[in-house]
Design a protein around this motif. Structure first.
Motif, PDB file in Angstrom:
ATOM      1  N   ASP A  18       0.288  45.400  16.530  1.00 42.59           N
ATOM      2  CA  ASP A  18      -0.192  46.430  15.610  1.00 42.59           C
ATOM      3  C   ASP A  18      -1.697  46.630  15.743  1.00 42.59           C
ATOM      4  O   ASP A  18      -2.195  47.761  15.776  1.00 42.59           O
ATOM      5  N   ALA A  19      -2.439  45.524  15.827  1.00 37.21           N
ATOM      6  CA  ALA A  19      -3.900  45.616  15.946  1.00 37.21           C
ATOM      7  C   ALA A  19      -4.299  46.332  17.228  1.00 37.21           C
ATOM      8  O   ALA A  19      -5.165  47.223  17.224  1.00 37.21           O
ATOM      9  N   ILE A  20      -3.672  45.972  18.337  1.00 36.73           N
ATOM     10  CA  ILE A  20      -4.016  46.585  19.620  1.00 36.73           C
ATOM     11  C   ILE A  20      -3.598  48.049  19.653  1.00 36.73           C
ATOM     12  O   ILE A  20      -4.284  48.897  20.233  1.00 36.73           O
ATOM     13  N   ALA A  21      -2.474  48.380  18.995  1.00 36.43           N
ATOM     14  CA  ALA A  21      -2.041  49.776  18.946  1.00 36.43           C
ATOM     15  C   ALA A  21      -3.087  50.644  18.244  1.00 36.43           C
ATOM     16  O   ALA A  21      -3.433  51.736  18.715  1.00 36.43           O
ATOM     17  N   ILE A  22      -3.604  50.172  17.124  1.00 38.33           N
ATOM     18  CA  ILE A  22      -4.623  50.941  16.399  1.00 38.33           C
ATOM     19  C   ILE A  22      -5.899  51.046  17.225  1.00 38.33           C
ATOM     20  O   ILE A  22      -6.542  52.101  17.281  1.00 38.33           O
ATOM     21  N   VAL A  37       1.894  52.862  12.458  1.00 38.44           N
ATOM     22  CA  VAL A  37       1.634  51.439  12.708  1.00 38.44           C
ATOM     23  C   VAL A  37       1.010  50.786  11.473  1.00 38.44           C
ATOM     24  O   VAL A  37       1.427  49.708  11.041  1.00 38.44           O
ATOM     25  N   ALA A  38       0.000  51.461  10.899  1.00 34.03           N
ATOM     26  CA  ALA A  38      -0.718  50.885   9.751  1.00 34.03           C
ATOM     27  C   ALA A  38       0.144  50.867   8.487  1.00 34.03           C
ATOM     28  O   ALA A  38       0.026  49.961   7.663  1.00 34.03           O
ATOM     29  N   GLN A  39       1.003  51.891   8.325  1.00 34.95           N
ATOM     30  CA  GLN A  39       1.942  51.981   7.194  1.00 34.95           C
ATOM     31  C   GLN A  39       1.270  51.707   5.844  1.00 34.95           C
ATOM     32  O   GLN A  39       1.577  50.711   5.168  1.00 34.95           O
ATOM     33  N   PRO A  40       0.336  52.599   5.436  1.00 31.74           N
ATOM     34  CA  PRO A  40      -0.302  52.411   4.122  1.00 31.74           C
ATOM     35  C   PRO A  40       0.715  52.562   2.993  1.00 31.74           C
ATOM     36  O   PRO A  40       1.648  53.357   3.085  1.00 31.74           O
ATOM     37  N   ALA A  84     -20.267  45.403  17.046  1.00 32.12           N
ATOM     38  CA  ALA A  84     -19.744  45.795  15.727  1.00 32.12           C
ATOM     39  C   ALA A  84     -18.233  45.953  15.783  1.00 32.12           C
ATOM     40  O   ALA A  84     -17.503  45.534  14.870  1.00 32.12           O
ATOM     41  N   SER A  85     -17.749  46.540  16.880  1.00 30.57           N
ATOM     42  CA  SER A  85     -16.311  46.724  17.050  1.00 30.57           C
ATOM     43  C   SER A  85     -15.588  45.386  17.145  1.00 30.57           C
ATOM     44  O   SER A  85     -14.557  45.165  16.491  1.00 30.57           O
ATOM     45  N   VAL A  86     -16.126  44.483  17.950  1.00 34.53           N
ATOM     46  CA  VAL A  86     -15.475  43.183  18.155  1.00 34.53           C
ATOM     47  C   VAL A  86     -15.452  42.366  16.864  1.00 34.53           C
ATOM     48  O   VAL A  86     -14.463  41.694  16.551  1.00 34.53           O
ATOM     49  N   LEU A  87     -16.534  42.435  16.086  1.00 32.06           N
ATOM     50  CA  LEU A  87     -16.581  41.698  14.822  1.00 32.06           C
ATOM     51  C   LEU A  87     -15.513  42.204  13.860  1.00 32.06           C
ATOM     52  O   LEU A  87     -14.862  41.420  13.156  1.00 32.06           O
ATOM     53  N   CYS A  88     -15.317  43.534  13.819  1.00 25.90           N
ATOM     54  CA  CYS A  88     -14.255  44.104  12.988  1.00 25.90           C
ATOM     55  C   CYS A  88     -12.881  43.699  13.518  1.00 25.90           C
ATOM     56  O   CYS A  88     -11.969  43.353  12.754  1.00 25.90           O
ATOM     57  N   TYR A  89     -12.753  43.726  14.840  1.00 26.68           N
ATOM     58  CA  TYR A  89     -11.453  43.477  15.452  1.00 26.68           C
ATOM     59  C   TYR A  89     -10.963  42.056  15.240  1.00 26.68           C
ATOM     60  O   TYR A  89      -9.777  41.829  14.945  1.00 26.68           O
ATOM     61  N   ILE A  90     -11.848  41.078  15.375  1.00 24.46           N
ATOM     62  CA  ILE A  90     -11.413  39.688  15.255  1.00 24.46           C
ATOM     63  C   ILE A  90     -10.909  39.397  13.840  1.00 24.46           C
ATOM     64  O   ILE A  90      -9.936  38.661  13.644  1.00 24.46           O
ATOM     65  N   VAL A  91     -11.549  40.015  12.833  1.00 26.96           N
ATOM     66  CA  VAL A  91     -11.071  39.824  11.452  1.00 26.96           C
ATOM     67  C   VAL A  91      -9.737  40.537  11.258  1.00 26.96           C
ATOM     68  O   VAL A  91      -8.817  40.014  10.620  1.00 26.96           O
ATOM     69  N   ALA A  92      -9.605  41.738  11.840  1.00 27.12           N
ATOM     70  CA  ALA A  92      -8.340  42.475  11.754  1.00 27.12           C
ATOM     71  C   ALA A  92      -7.219  41.699  12.445  1.00 27.12           C
ATOM     72  O   ALA A  92      -6.103  41.602  11.925  1.00 27.12           O
ATOM     73  N   LEU A  93      -7.523  41.139  13.608  1.00 24.21           N
ATOM     74  CA  LEU A  93      -6.520  40.403  14.384  1.00 24.21           C
ATOM     75  C   LEU A  93      -6.012  39.188  13.624  1.00 24.21           C
ATOM     76  O   LEU A  93      -4.838  38.823  13.719  1.00 24.21           O
ATOM     77  N   ALA A  94      -6.903  38.568  12.850  1.00 22.55           N
ATOM     78  CA  ALA A  94      -6.501  37.388  12.072  1.00 22.55           C
ATOM     79  C   ALA A  94      -5.541  37.767  10.946  1.00 22.55           C
ATOM     80  O   ALA A  94      -4.781  36.928  10.475  1.00 22.55           O
ATOM     81  N   PRO A 109      -6.731  45.871   4.232  1.00 20.55           N
ATOM     82  CA  PRO A 109      -8.076  45.633   4.790  1.00 20.55           C
ATOM     83  C   PRO A 109      -8.045  45.408   6.300  1.00 20.55           C
ATOM     84  O   PRO A 109      -8.937  45.877   7.018  1.00 20.55           O
ATOM     85  N   ALA A 110      -7.023  44.706   6.801  1.00 18.44           N
ATOM     86  CA  ALA A 110      -6.931  44.443   8.239  1.00 18.44           C
ATOM     87  C   ALA A 110      -6.771  45.738   9.023  1.00 18.44           C
ATOM     88  O   ALA A 110      -7.411  45.935  10.067  1.00 18.44           O
TER      89      ALA A 110
END
Length: 298
Positions: free
Chosen positions: A99-103, A141-144, A83-93, A151-152
């Protein structure tokens, strides 16, 4: 007791492992940026990762532990990692690799909070303060904006939560199961889940030869990363090795700069530093407490 030479080898193994993971992610991001969709990228990488991991298991003579690796506890752990990896690959794209790795590196902080909540283990005010500092770093890092998180970024946070729950579930996995056998099970579950996600949500893009080479390299390096972490803790003392897990951030920033030609903005760099500093401080604090307990007379 481990020797300084053994600890040095363990540190080298951990640095190699974290660099390998970032190389894996870099190749995946290159393929997603070239138009191949995230679940398809993960599915194709999964084929190569399963092949590489199975080959390494055979080469090291650890294949006898494969049957035990399909235990309920191991499969549950693999499910959360999937579940984590599926979320991560979409976030990474959808966001910069640093930034992705920091979060994602907030996962150990979330793990401590979940253990304190579910297991009712006391964590102390100092650790709570350090965890809070880490999450402030993640926000930097996320800076909302006014509309909230992208979404990423939300998916990256979901991936971190999945890793934290994975580590809690991993506590029930027998230590008799070889690490590589457990890794193979995880790779198989990720392969199946990403294949289902690809079939249900994506239009398959025919990968070219370069894509396949990149994903072969990605599968190879993720296997090296798993093996490197395993060897790091085998060679050196955990208290000495653990802080070097945060070298992820350094490799990720270098990857973003060298491969993708971008650097996190100053606010994000401060946030990355805060996440790494809080994680390191907690590791060193726990190490100091362990030493103090070891010197208390019975």
């Amino acid at each position: 007791m481990t020797s300084p030479i053994s600890n040095a080898r363990g540190i080298a193994a951990m640095l190699f492992a974290t660099a390998s993971y970032v190389v894996c992610d870099t190749f995946m991001k290159l393929v997603t940026e070239d138009g191949v969709l995230p679940f398809e990228v993960l599915f194709l990488r999964g084929i190569f990762a399963v092949t590489c991991c199975a080959g390494l298991l055979l080469a090291l003579g650890q294949w006898r532990g494969i049957g035990r690796a399909f235990s309920k506890a191991s499969l549950l752990r693999a499910g959360f990692e999937t579940a984590s990896v599926l979320c991560y690959i979409v976030a990474l794209a959808g966001m910069g690799i640093a930034d992705a790795i920091a979060i994602i590196q907030t996962a150990p902080l979330l793990f401590i909070l979940l253990i304190a909540t579910l297991g009712r283990e006391r964590i102390g005010m100092v650790r709570i303060g350090l965890i809070a500092a880490g999450f402030v770093g993640a926000l930097l890092v996320a800076q909302p904006d006014a509309s909230g998180f992208t979404p990423a970024a939300l998916l990256a946070f979901a991936a971190a939560l999945g890793l934290a729950i994975r580590d809690i579930a991993g506590r029930a996995v027998s230590s008799a199961i070889p690490a590589l056998a457990a890794t193979l099970v995880t790779n198989i579950v990720v392969l199946v889940a990403s294949g289902v996600g690809m079939a249900l949500t994506e239009a398959v893009v025919m990968p070219n030869g370069q894509h396949l080479l990149y994903l072969l390299a990605s599968g190879f390096f993720v296997t090296l990363g798993h093996y490197g972490v395993f060897m790091a803790y085998r060679l050196g003392a955990p208290g000495v090795i653990a802080p070097f897990f945060y070298s992820f951030a350094v490799w990720a920033v270098l990857s973003g700069l060298i491969v993708f030609g971008n650097l996190p903005n100053p606010l994000a760099l401060v946030g990355i530093a805060a996440i790494v500093a809080s994680g390191l401080a907690i590791v060193l604090l726990d190490r100091q407490k362990a030493r103090e307990l070891a010197t208390v007379p019975e």
